[in-house]
Design a protein around this motif. Structure first.
Motif, short mmCIF file in Angstrom:
data_model
loop_
_atom_site.label_atom_id
_atom_site.label_comp_id
_atom_site.label_asym_id
_atom_site.label_seq_id
_atom_site.Cartn_x
_atom_site.Cartn_y
_atom_site.Cartn_z
N PHE A 24 0.84 -1.21 0.00
CA PHE A 24 0.00 0.00 0.00
C PHE A 24 0.87 1.26 0.00
N ALA A 25 1.90 1.27 0.85
CA ALA A 25 2.76 2.45 0.92
C ALA A 25 3.48 2.68 -0.40
N ASP A 26 3.98 1.61 -1.00
CA ASP A 26 4.71 1.74 -2.28
C ASP A 26 3.79 2.26 -3.39
N ALA A 27 2.49 1.95 -3.28
CA ALA A 27 1.53 2.40 -4.29
C ALA A 27 0.93 3.75 -3.95
N GLY A 28 1.34 4.33 -2.83
CA GLY A 28 0.84 5.64 -2.45
C GLY A 28 -0.58 5.62 -1.90
N ILE A 29 -0.98 4.49 -1.33
CA ILE A 29 -2.33 4.34 -0.79
C ILE A 29 -2.26 4.53 0.73
N ILE A 86 -1.91 -0.46 -7.48
CA ILE A 86 -1.15 -1.64 -7.05
C ILE A 86 -0.60 -2.40 -8.24
N LYS A 87 -1.42 -2.58 -9.26
CA LYS A 87 -0.95 -3.29 -10.46
C LYS A 87 0.16 -2.52 -11.16
N ALA A 88 0.12 -1.19 -11.08
CA ALA A 88 1.18 -0.38 -11.69
C ALA A 88 2.53 -0.63 -11.03
N LYS A 89 2.50 -1.15 -9.81
CA LYS A 89 3.73 -1.49 -9.08
C LYS A 89 4.10 -2.97 -9.22
N ALA A 143 -12.75 1.43 1.74
CA ALA A 143 -13.99 1.22 2.49
C ALA A 143 -15.13 0.78 1.59
N THR A 144 -15.00 1.02 0.28
CA THR A 144 -16.03 0.61 -0.69
C THR A 144 -15.38 -0.17 -1.81
N TRP A 145 -16.21 -0.88 -2.58
CA TRP A 145 -15.68 -1.66 -3.70
C TRP A 145 -15.10 -0.75 -4.78
N ASP A 146 -15.70 0.40 -5.00
CA ASP A 146 -15.14 1.35 -5.98
C ASP A 146 -13.75 1.80 -5.56
N GLU A 147 -13.56 2.04 -4.26
CA GLU A 147 -12.24 2.43 -3.78
C GLU A 147 -11.24 1.28 -3.95
N LEU A 148 -11.69 0.06 -3.71
CA LEU A 148 -10.80 -1.09 -3.88
C LEU A 148 -10.36 -1.21 -5.33
N ILE A 149 -11.28 -1.04 -6.27
CA ILE A 149 -10.95 -1.14 -7.69
C ILE A 149 -9.98 -0.03 -8.09
N ALA A 150 -10.21 1.18 -7.58
CA ALA A 150 -9.30 2.29 -7.87
C ALA A 150 -7.92 2.04 -7.30
N ASP A 151 -7.86 1.53 -6.08
CA ASP A 151 -6.56 1.18 -5.47
C ASP A 151 -5.87 0.09 -6.27
N ASP A 207 -13.14 -5.93 -13.65
CA ASP A 207 -12.33 -4.97 -12.90
C ASP A 207 -10.86 -5.37 -12.80
N LYS A 208 -10.58 -6.66 -13.03
CA LYS A 208 -9.21 -7.17 -13.12
C LYS A 208 -8.42 -7.02 -11.81
N VAL A 209 -9.13 -7.08 -10.68
CA VAL A 209 -8.40 -6.99 -9.41
C VAL A 209 -8.12 -8.37 -8.82
N ILE A 210 -8.88 -9.38 -9.18
CA ILE A 210 -8.57 -10.76 -8.81
C ILE A 210 -7.82 -11.41 -9.96
N PRO A 211 -6.63 -11.98 -9.74
CA PRO A 211 -5.87 -12.61 -10.82
C PRO A 211 -6.63 -13.79 -11.42
N THR A 212 -6.49 -13.99 -12.71
CA THR A 212 -7.20 -15.10 -13.36
C THR A 212 -6.76 -16.45 -12.83
N GLY A 213 -5.51 -16.56 -12.37
CA GLY A 213 -5.03 -17.83 -11.83
C GLY A 213 -5.78 -18.27 -10.58
N ASP A 214 -6.38 -17.31 -9.88
CA ASP A 214 -7.12 -17.63 -8.66
C ASP A 214 -8.41 -18.38 -8.95
N ALA A 215 -8.81 -18.46 -10.20
CA ALA A 215 -10.00 -19.24 -10.55
C ALA A 215 -9.83 -20.70 -10.19
N GLU A 216 -8.58 -21.16 -10.12
CA GLU A 216 -8.30 -22.57 -9.82
C GLU A 216 -7.99 -22.79 -8.35
N TYR A 217 -7.90 -21.74 -7.56
CA TYR A 217 -7.53 -21.87 -6.15
C TYR A 217 -8.68 -22.46 -5.34
#
Length: 438
Positions: free
Chosen positions: A167-172, A189-192, A177-185, A250-260
């Motif tokens: 979070f700190a490295d991404a400037g968060i 995070i992905k940029a890092k 507190a909301t799903w929209d905020e999670l998607i924005a964050d 939204d691409k916040v859950i990795p596609t590989g997690d579909a098999e987890y």
């Protein structure tokens, strides 16, 4: 219910394909007795990071019980992927343990089999009374208006675990507190170069727990007031789509997690591979995998808007483990003594500390040990913004059919196939068709 489990097939389907497993104290006669007063068999659910961890936690307590009572307890820790199958086999074969752990969401389904000892006023009296237990935990012990099928043992709630350094490295500056905020964050995070949010897309029960919460946030119910499945109503469809869209759109859950399905997302979080995790009482699991409590924070699960609370502010199911007795036990008196021991204030403090869960027993829950950062958010969630899954006889089939539908939708998302309102509705309609008829 502990979320590493991948729920097996439902009770009706299972009864057609059971392979008998002779596993201890049950009598095939259908009635309990005290014919074996010096022994008990106990199926414990896998609560820790491994079965070995659970044995290390539980065996000293079982030895303590034996020293106090002279009753030896034979322990078997059963993986969540096998537990429901094993229990259903035992309910039909008559060959089961004396005492067992069940996921609290299964209470009404297993109650309907008639195999478990009802906890009426007399039986509760033998363990100190019903009033010792908190209301939220008692709400997941069986169908309303019936004597509970089990007694609360561990209480849990979902929380958002987040990696402070990522979070700190991404400037968060703070957790979303909301799903929209999670998607924005997530974009930051992905940029890092890190993954955003872990999930267990092939874990049927995890799927149910999350879509149940999303449904509450959409003011939706999976069952009508009389217990009839209503899986494909528009609000439920929207809720399930919003959850799967965390991967598909939204691409916040990795596609590989579909098999987890077996704790892999917890391991990814513990290793610093992903920024956030939605999990029940994860602190002990993370510690066992080498992650320091200083490395992560714990926050309430996001809501659509506003703050957590009842109704649309629901952000967790009432998670937990109940302890039950097979009513055909050869040692009913010893089994009751064991339940009393496991739910005593002292043992509740010991066991729930080990698993970083919350005691469902009032006298233990007030202990200072459960006011730590690892448990404070969970206690608050259970008290103010958690809801019990439907306490209906077909709940285990609901976990299987809808959990499988969500698993298939995650597989579609991972493969790049479109997840549309129509495709979600079709999966849920199929799930509803597979439910037992009233």
């Amino acid at each position: 219910m502990r979320s590493i489990r991948a729920a097996a097939v439902g009770a009706v389907t299972m009864s057609l394909a059971l392979a008998a497993t002779a596993c201890g104290g049950g009598s095939s006669s259908g009635g309990g007795s005290d014919d074996s007063p010096k022994t008990l068999t106990y199926w414990a659910s896998n609560q820790g990071a491994s079965i070995a961890v659970d044995k290390k936690v539980l065996q000293p307590e079982l030895d303590k019980f034996e020293k106090q009572t002279g009753i030896k307890v034979k322990l078997e820790v059963v993986p969540w992927s096998d537990l429901l199958n094993r229990i259903l086999t035992a309910t039909t074969s008559g060959q089961g343990p004396d005492v067992l752990n069940i996921g609290n969401t299964w209470s009404a389904s297993l109650q309907a089999t008639g195999a478990l000892l009802p906890w009426d006023a007399k039986n509760f009296g033998k363990i100190g009374g019903r009033d010792r237990f908190v209301d939220s935990a008692l709400g997941s012990t069986g169908a309303e208006g019936k004597d509970p099928a089990a007694v609360p043992l561990y209480s849990m709630a979902y929380a958002l675990y987040y990696n402070k350094k990522i979070f700190a490295d991404a400037g968060i500056a703070k957790p979303p507190a909301t799903w929209d905020e999670l998607i924005a964050d997530g974009k930051k995070i992905k940029a890092k170069g890190k993954s955003v949010l872990g999930a267990e897309g092939s874990n049927l029960s995890e799927n149910i727990h999350h879509v149940f919460v999303f449904a509450k946030q959409h003011d939706a119910e999976f069952f009508t007031a009389d217990g009839t499945p209503d899986f494909a109503n528009p609000k439920v469809v929207d809720a399930v789509k919003q959850y799967v869209d965390l991967m598909a759109k939204d691409k916040v859950i990795p596609t590989g997690d579909a098999e987890y399905a077996q704790n892999q997302s917890v391991s990814d979080f513990a290793k610093g591979k992903q920024a956030m995790l939605l999990w029940q009482s994860a602190a002990a699991n993370l510690k066992s995998q080498g992650m320091s409590e200083d490395d992560y924070g714990i926050a309430p699960v996001p809501v659509r808007s506003g703050t957590p609370g009842t109704g649309a502010g629901t952000n967790s199911m009432v998670a937990g483990i109940n302890i039950a007795v097979f009513k055909n036990s050869h040692n009913l008196d010893g089994a009751t003594k064991f339940v009393k021991f496991m739910t005593s204030d002292e043992e509740q403090k010991t066991l729930n500390t080990a698993y970083t869960s919350i005691p469902p027993v009032k006298g233990a829950q007030g202990d200072a040990a459960f006011n730590s950062p690892a448990t404070a958010v969970l206690k608050q969630t259970l008290a103010t913004s958690a809801a019990a899954l439907p306490q209906v006889a077909s709940e285990s089939q609901f976990e299987t059919t809808v959990g499988t539908a969500v698993k298939e939708l995650f597989a579609d998302a991972a493969a790049g196939r479109a997840v549309t309102t129509a495709s979600v509705k079709a999966k849920l309609e199929k799930a509803q068709q597979l439910m037992p008829k009233a």
